[in-house]
Design a protein around this motif. Structure first.
Motif, PDB file in Angstrom:
ATOM      1  N   SER A 201      -3.728 -43.079 -40.666  1.00  0.00           N
ATOM      2  CA  SER A 201      -5.079 -42.586 -40.379  1.00  0.00           C
ATOM      3  C   SER A 201      -5.711 -43.386 -39.253  1.00  0.00           C
ATOM      4  N   TYR A 205      -7.205 -41.598 -35.400  1.00  0.00           N
ATOM      5  CA  TYR A 205      -8.416 -41.718 -34.597  1.00  0.00           C
ATOM      6  C   TYR A 205      -8.084 -41.841 -33.111  1.00  0.00           C
ATOM      7  N   ASP A 208      -6.921 -38.449 -31.851  1.00  0.00           N
ATOM      8  CA  ASP A 208      -8.079 -37.566 -31.745  1.00  0.00           C
ATOM      9  C   ASP A 208      -8.893 -37.893 -30.490  1.00  0.00           C
ATOM     10  N   LYS A 212      -9.672 -35.328 -27.360  1.00  0.00           N
ATOM     11  CA  LYS A 212     -11.057 -34.989 -27.024  1.00  0.00           C
ATOM     12  C   LYS A 212     -11.384 -35.250 -25.555  1.00  0.00           C
ATOM     13  N   ASN A 335      -6.507 -29.681 -41.489  1.00  0.00           N
ATOM     14  CA  ASN A 335      -7.541 -30.011 -40.507  1.00  0.00           C
ATOM     15  C   ASN A 335      -7.794 -31.520 -40.499  1.00  0.00           C
ATOM     16  N   PRO A 336      -7.548 -32.206 -39.379  1.00  0.00           N
ATOM     17  CA  PRO A 336      -7.719 -33.663 -39.351  1.00  0.00           C
ATOM     18  C   PRO A 336      -9.154 -34.121 -39.552  1.00  0.00           C
ATOM     19  N   ASP A 337     -10.145 -33.233 -39.295  1.00  0.00           N
ATOM     20  CA  ASP A 337     -11.543 -33.625 -39.468  1.00  0.00           C
ATOM     21  C   ASP A 337     -11.857 -33.981 -40.922  1.00  0.00           C
ATOM     22  N   LEU A 340     -11.202 -37.550 -40.522  1.00  0.00           N
ATOM     23  CA  LEU A 340     -11.951 -38.200 -39.446  1.00  0.00           C
ATOM     24  C   LEU A 340     -13.454 -38.252 -39.701  1.00  0.00           C
ATOM     25  N   GLN A 341     -13.997 -37.265 -40.394  1.00  0.00           N
ATOM     26  CA  GLN A 341     -15.450 -37.179 -40.572  1.00  0.00           C
ATOM     27  C   GLN A 341     -15.902 -37.565 -41.977  1.00  0.00           C
ATOM     28  N   ASN A 342     -15.036 -38.128 -42.772  1.00  0.00           N
ATOM     29  CA  ASN A 342     -15.355 -38.380 -44.183  1.00  0.00           C
ATOM     30  C   ASN A 342     -15.604 -39.867 -44.447  1.00  0.00           C
ATOM     31  N   ARG A 368     -14.810 -44.682 -42.909  1.00  0.00           N
ATOM     32  CA  ARG A 368     -14.069 -43.481 -42.508  1.00  0.00           C
ATOM     33  C   ARG A 368     -12.584 -43.786 -42.405  1.00  0.00           C
ATOM     34  N   GLU A 434     -16.185 -46.610 -31.514  1.00  0.00           N
ATOM     35  CA  GLU A 434     -16.081 -45.614 -32.587  1.00  0.00           C
ATOM     36  C   GLU A 434     -16.450 -46.293 -33.897  1.00  0.00           C
TER      37      GLU A 434
END
Length: 505
Positions: A201, A205, A208, A212, A335-337, A340-342, A368, A434
């Motif tokens: 994980s 990041y 990702d 982006k 979905n990687p989000d 990533l967003q948790n 996260r 980040e």
């Protein structure tokens, strides 16, 4: 004079370019092992830092080929240590430098390399940060894009043409990353590039971030996907062998954590795995990723074991693993989000002893990337090493909380954390910083982050702390080793003043 004697003379005279030019003219299969060793040494002598990454990676490749021949010799260990250290893998480099130190009559010189590695572990500011490597990689992609598209426009590209596409993409990706999993799917309409963070994980990041920052000139004929998707009916292809999922017997065991351990068995499969344990683990991971998807595996799988013989209880086929997990309520969205967003809350019992580790005082936190929090607690650093090899880092700011004690103490601490974070995001920018979590302890407050440009982040942090004049604070990599790097000698309460204050570089 034969080529070995000539290389010996060139090396003694420091004419390393002569060695490189001469040896690379000889086909690899016709070289004596000693010639490869001369080549590796010459490449080391003419390489420094990330701009020389291709040469340094070649040094590592040559050394690994001949580990049985030279693994106990000084120069082999020195070459490995030097190449790894220059590529930002300081923690691993120290292992080889320590061996080299034992094999030389001049240990003080090697100790200098070890000391430099230790300094980099504490303050990993690379010559080229990940932020800039990403830009260089995408600039390279845009230059190569017309040639790749030209091949894709061919109705039936040859094996050689497809190999050119793969080579071009590898050039791009390995400009930004030290290692990354890549799977390609191509037809006349679309080139799909699947990037695997290899179950990390932390690496997720960084990957990702890379995606982006795709440039505007990016062609719609390319589709980049983050995380290996499930393909239960697929056949997994490896360099010298393949395996079908309906050939693998499978068992699952639910752990107290709510995650699952997966047991696999296929006659003869264990003999096909790489002897290197890390590579063998990556192969097993990829087999399971293909069965249920990489993101669900990262969320719900905690251990994969390849058995020597079948278990007594009834098994099912690996191709049915997704269905079995679905029946138990497992979310198989790739979905990687979701990761990533948790932000995940956690609690700890503070360690108030005198020999408590840094962060041992933490009571509560949000993260996260629990992988990094748990790694730190367990004294592991593999995932931090992965980031540092890419020119990024995972670290935390800590600040003593005595100035905030009294009424609304926690509210004041959180407010300071928010001010700190806002200042860095506005000045250094999310291009460099980040946020991955915060925590509060009995002695200090913490801000956990990944830095895509650590120098910019630290410079901004110093400026904020000096302007706010609210708290004594420092920086530490998210690993147990190393000392706190002082950023501001601000106000200290009576309790913290007794502690050893971190030095400011």
């Amino acid at each position: 004079m034969d080529i070995l004697e000539q290389c010996q003379n060139w090396q003694a005279q420091g004419e390393f370019g002569q060695i490189i030019n001469a040896v690379i003219q000889i086909p690899p299969e016709m070289r004596a092992p000693q010639l490869d060793l001369y080549l590796a040494s010459a490449l080391c002598a003419t390489s420094q830092g990330w701009p020389s990454r291709d040469r340094l990676r070649e040094v590592i490749r040559l050394c690994m080929i001949h580990e049985k021949d030279f693994g106990k010799e000084f120069i082999w260990n020195y070459n490995m240590g030097y190449a790894l250290g220059q590529l930002g893998m300081a923690d691993i480099a120290i292992h080889y430098f320590e061996k080299a130190k034992e094999l030389t009559n001049d240990p003080e010189v090697i100790q200098t390399y070890i000391d430099n590695c230790q300094k980099f572990i504490e303050l990993p500011i690379p010559d080229v940060p990940f932020k800039d490597r990403v830009k260089v990689a995408w600039d390279m992609f845009i230059k190569k894009q017309p040639a790749i598209l030209k091949i894709l426009d061919v109705p039936n590209p040859t094996t050689e043409q497809r190999a050119q596409v793969i080579e071009n993409l590898y050039d791009v990706l390995y400009t930004a990353f030290s290692e990354i999993g890549i799977t390609l799917k191509a037809d006349s309409e679309l080139m799909e590039v699947i990037l695997s963070p290899q179950g990390s994980s932390t690496k997720l990041y960084a990957t990702d971030y890379f995606l982006k920052h795709k440039p505007a000139e990016f062609s719609e004929k390319f589709k980049f996907v983050l995380g290996t998707p499930a393909n239960p009916d697929g056949e997994m292809q490896f360099p010298d062998w393949s395996v079908k999922q309906n050939e693998v017997s499978t068992w699952i065991e639910k752990l107290d954590s709510g995650k699952y351990k997966i047991y696999l068995y296929k006659d003869g499969l264990k003999k096909l795995l790489p002897s290197d344990q890390r590579l063998a683990t990556m192969v097993l991971d990829q087999i399971v990723f293909t069965a249920i998807g990489e993101i669900p595996a990262m969320r719900y799988v905690d251990g994969i074991e390849l058995l020597d013989s079948p278990r007594q209880e009834a098994s099912f086929l690996l191709s049915d693993l997704a269905n079995r997990l679905n029946e138990q309520g497992v979310d198989l969205d790739n979905n990687p989000d979701i990761i990533l967003q948790n932000f995940i809350p956690y609690t700890r019992t503070p360690d108030e002893s005198e020999d408590a580790i840094i962060r041992g005082d933490i009571k509560t936190g949000l993260s996260r990337c629990m992988q990094l929090v748990n790694d730190y607690d367990q004294g592991k650093s593999e995932n931090v090493d992965l980031l540092q090899a890419d020119g990024a880092t995972a670290g935390f700011f800590m600040f003593f909380i005595d100035p905030f004690r009294g009424p609304d103490e926690e509210k004041k601490i959180k407010q300071f954390q928010e001010e700190f974070i806002k200042a860095i995001e506005e000045k250094a920018g999310k291009e460099a910083f980040e946020l991955i979590g915060t925590a509060i302890g009995t002695k200090a407050g913490y801000i956990d982050f990944m830095a895509w440009n650590l120098k910019a982040v630290l410079d901004t942090a110093k400026e904020f702390l000096q302007n706010s004049k609210k708290a004594h604070a420092g920086f530490h990599v998210l690993r147990r080793e190393g000392e706190v790097i002082g950023l501001y000698d601000g106000p200290l309460g009576a309790q913290e003043a007794k502690a050893e204050k971190p030095s400011t570089p």
